[in-house]
Scaffold this motif. Structure first.
Motif, PDB file in Angstrom:
ATOM      1  N   ASN A  98     -34.824   7.769 -19.572  1.00  0.00           N
ATOM      2  CA  ASN A  98     -34.692   7.556 -18.132  1.00  0.00           C
ATOM      3  C   ASN A  98     -35.417   8.683 -17.402  1.00  0.00           C
ATOM      4  N   PRO A  99     -36.200   8.371 -16.384  1.00  0.00           N
ATOM      5  CA  PRO A  99     -36.878   9.447 -15.651  1.00  0.00           C
ATOM      6  C   PRO A  99     -35.873  10.374 -14.958  1.00  0.00           C
ATOM      7  N   ILE A 100     -34.757   9.786 -14.487  1.00  0.00           N
ATOM      8  CA  ILE A 100     -33.702  10.600 -13.877  1.00  0.00           C
ATOM      9  C   ILE A 100     -32.397  10.282 -14.609  1.00  0.00           C
ATOM     10  N   CYS A 101     -31.724  11.325 -15.076  1.00  0.00           N
ATOM     11  CA  CYS A 101     -30.484  11.090 -15.831  1.00  0.00           C
ATOM     12  C   CYS A 101     -29.427  10.453 -14.921  1.00  0.00           C
TER      13      CYS A 101
ATOM     14  N   ILE B  33     -21.991  -1.318 -18.035  1.00  0.00           N
ATOM     15  CA  ILE B  33     -22.406  -0.181 -18.887  1.00  0.00           C
ATOM     16  C   ILE B  33     -23.931  -0.043 -18.825  1.00  0.00           C
ATOM     17  N   ALA B  34     -24.624  -1.190 -18.965  1.00  0.00           N
ATOM     18  CA  ALA B  34     -26.100  -1.166 -18.948  1.00  0.00           C
ATOM     19  C   ALA B  34     -26.609  -0.635 -17.614  1.00  0.00           C
ATOM     20  N   ASP B  35     -25.922  -1.018 -16.571  1.00  0.00           N
ATOM     21  CA  ASP B  35     -26.305  -0.581 -15.231  1.00  0.00           C
ATOM     22  C   ASP B  35     -26.117   0.946 -15.082  1.00  0.00           C
ATOM     23  N   LEU B  36     -25.005   1.437 -15.604  1.00  0.00           N
ATOM     24  CA  LEU B  36     -24.720   2.879 -15.478  1.00  0.00           C
ATOM     25  C   LEU B  36     -25.627   3.724 -16.371  1.00  0.00           C
ATOM     26  N   ALA B  37     -25.818   3.265 -17.597  1.00  0.00           N
ATOM     27  CA  ALA B  37     -26.633   4.055 -18.539  1.00  0.00           C
ATOM     28  C   ALA B  37     -28.121   3.810 -18.346  1.00  0.00           C
ATOM     29  N   LYS B  38     -28.462   2.840 -17.509  1.00  0.00           N
ATOM     30  CA  LYS B  38     -29.865   2.471 -17.257  1.00  0.00           C
ATOM     31  C   LYS B  38     -30.582   2.180 -18.575  1.00  0.00           C
ATOM     32  N   CYS B  39     -29.962   1.280 -19.351  1.00  0.00           N
ATOM     33  CA  CYS B  39     -30.615   0.894 -20.605  1.00  0.00           C
ATOM     34  C   CYS B  39     -30.646  -0.637 -20.709  1.00  0.00           C
ATOM     35  N   SER B  40     -31.400  -1.125 -21.691  1.00  0.00           N
ATOM     36  CA  SER B  40     -31.583  -2.576 -21.850  1.00  0.00           C
ATOM     37  C   SER B  40     -30.256  -3.263 -22.171  1.00  0.00           C
TER      38      SER B  40
END
Lengths: 148, 142
Positions: A98-101, B33-40
């Motif tokens: 992620n570019p920003i944590c 969870i995906a939204d918070l962790a910014k993952c697929s």
């Protein structure tokens, strides 16, 4: 059983191939490298092609042809071998890229960045010459080739 | 790129578990969870399935359903999450070794082993409860 740190098969082949070429006193070709390093011939050929393209290796054709280092082992940093296959290596701050944590600061306390930076520093400060320092050239690595 | 290190699945697994721990008895959906962790979301769904199958989390169905820890966060070490996803760590052979090779790159193997040991110590000595705090802060802001 699993390994904590895993490097790709292609990178493993490239490090082994470069080390073999550096310590070999005779001309060594794709078949020899694949056989000694226990890798697939096809995959080894692709990796070697890449190393030639990136200027780390040269090759000669013909029955006694093979690969040679374009620079001395002391002049080839390990990072160059890795980057020949992977492109420029940068250590990301975020382990999930992620570019920003999203958590403000790393949930894992930056351990991934720290270990990545340690390895990068090692690769940038050590050469192929260091890599082959502890290889015992008498350990019959080239036995089959010499016998032939 | 990541030169060497934990797989994406492991990193996603550890982050998800911290978020599930932070959600506590409210439970939390994969989508959130995906939204918070910014993952697929697709990758996360697979990881969560494994964590559930391995007994670290459980789910309730329905519109208000979600995931919950099966044990308290103090009872779960990060190594438990790692091994649920990747299998048992071979502590005698931590680093990649091209086992069928007749040439042994001892110099390279030793640095990789040293770094692997550092990772392993972190995973074995860190409880999920120690990393859930940051996830709680993010959840509170939602």
């Amino acid at each position: 059983m699993t390994k904590i740190l895993a490097i790709s098969e292609a990178n493993a082949i490239s490090f082994h191939a470069m080390a073999l070429i550096a310590i070999s006193e005779i001309s060594i070709n794709t078949n020899d490298i694949a056989e000694i390093s226990g890798s697939s011939k096809h995959h080894t050929a692709k990796v070697l092609q890449r190393l030639v393209k990136k200027g780390l290796l040269g090759s000669t054709r013909g029955p006694s042809g093979g690969f040679y280092l374009k620079k001395s082992a002391k002049e080839i940093f390990l990072i160059e071998i890795l980057e020949a296959l992977e492109g420029e290596i940068k250590v990301n701050d975020c382990p999930i890229d992620n570019p920003i944590c999203p958590f403000g600061s790393c949930l894992m306390g930056g351990i991934c960045t720290e270990i990545g930076a340690n390895l990068l520093s090692y690769l940038k400060s050590h050469t192929l010459s260091d890599l082959i320092t502890n290889i015992d050239s008498n350990q019959n690595i080239f036995k089959r080739i010499i016998d032939i | 790129m990541r030169i060497i290190g934990l797989s994406d699945a492991n990193i996603i697994g550890i982050h998800s578990m911290a978020i599930i721990a932070a959600a506590g008895s409210d439970g939390i959906s994969v989508h959130k969870i995906a939204d918070l962790a910014k993952c697929s979301k697709n990758h996360l769904t697979k990881v969560v399935e494994i964590l559930s199958k391995e007994g670290l989390i459980h789910a309730t169905r329905g519109p208000a359903g979600g995931f919950y820890l099966s044990r308290t966060a103090k009872e779960i070490y990060l190594i438990d999450i790692y091994e649920a996803i990747s299998g048992k760590v071979d502590e005698n052979n931590l680093c990649y070794e091209h086992s069928s090779s007749r040439i042994k790159l001892n110099f390279f193997t030793s640095i990789c082993t040293e770094l692997s040991q550092k990772y392993l110590n972190y995973l074995k000595n860190t409880k999920l409860s120690e990393i859930q705090g940051k996830a709680e802060q993010v959840l509170r802001k939602q």
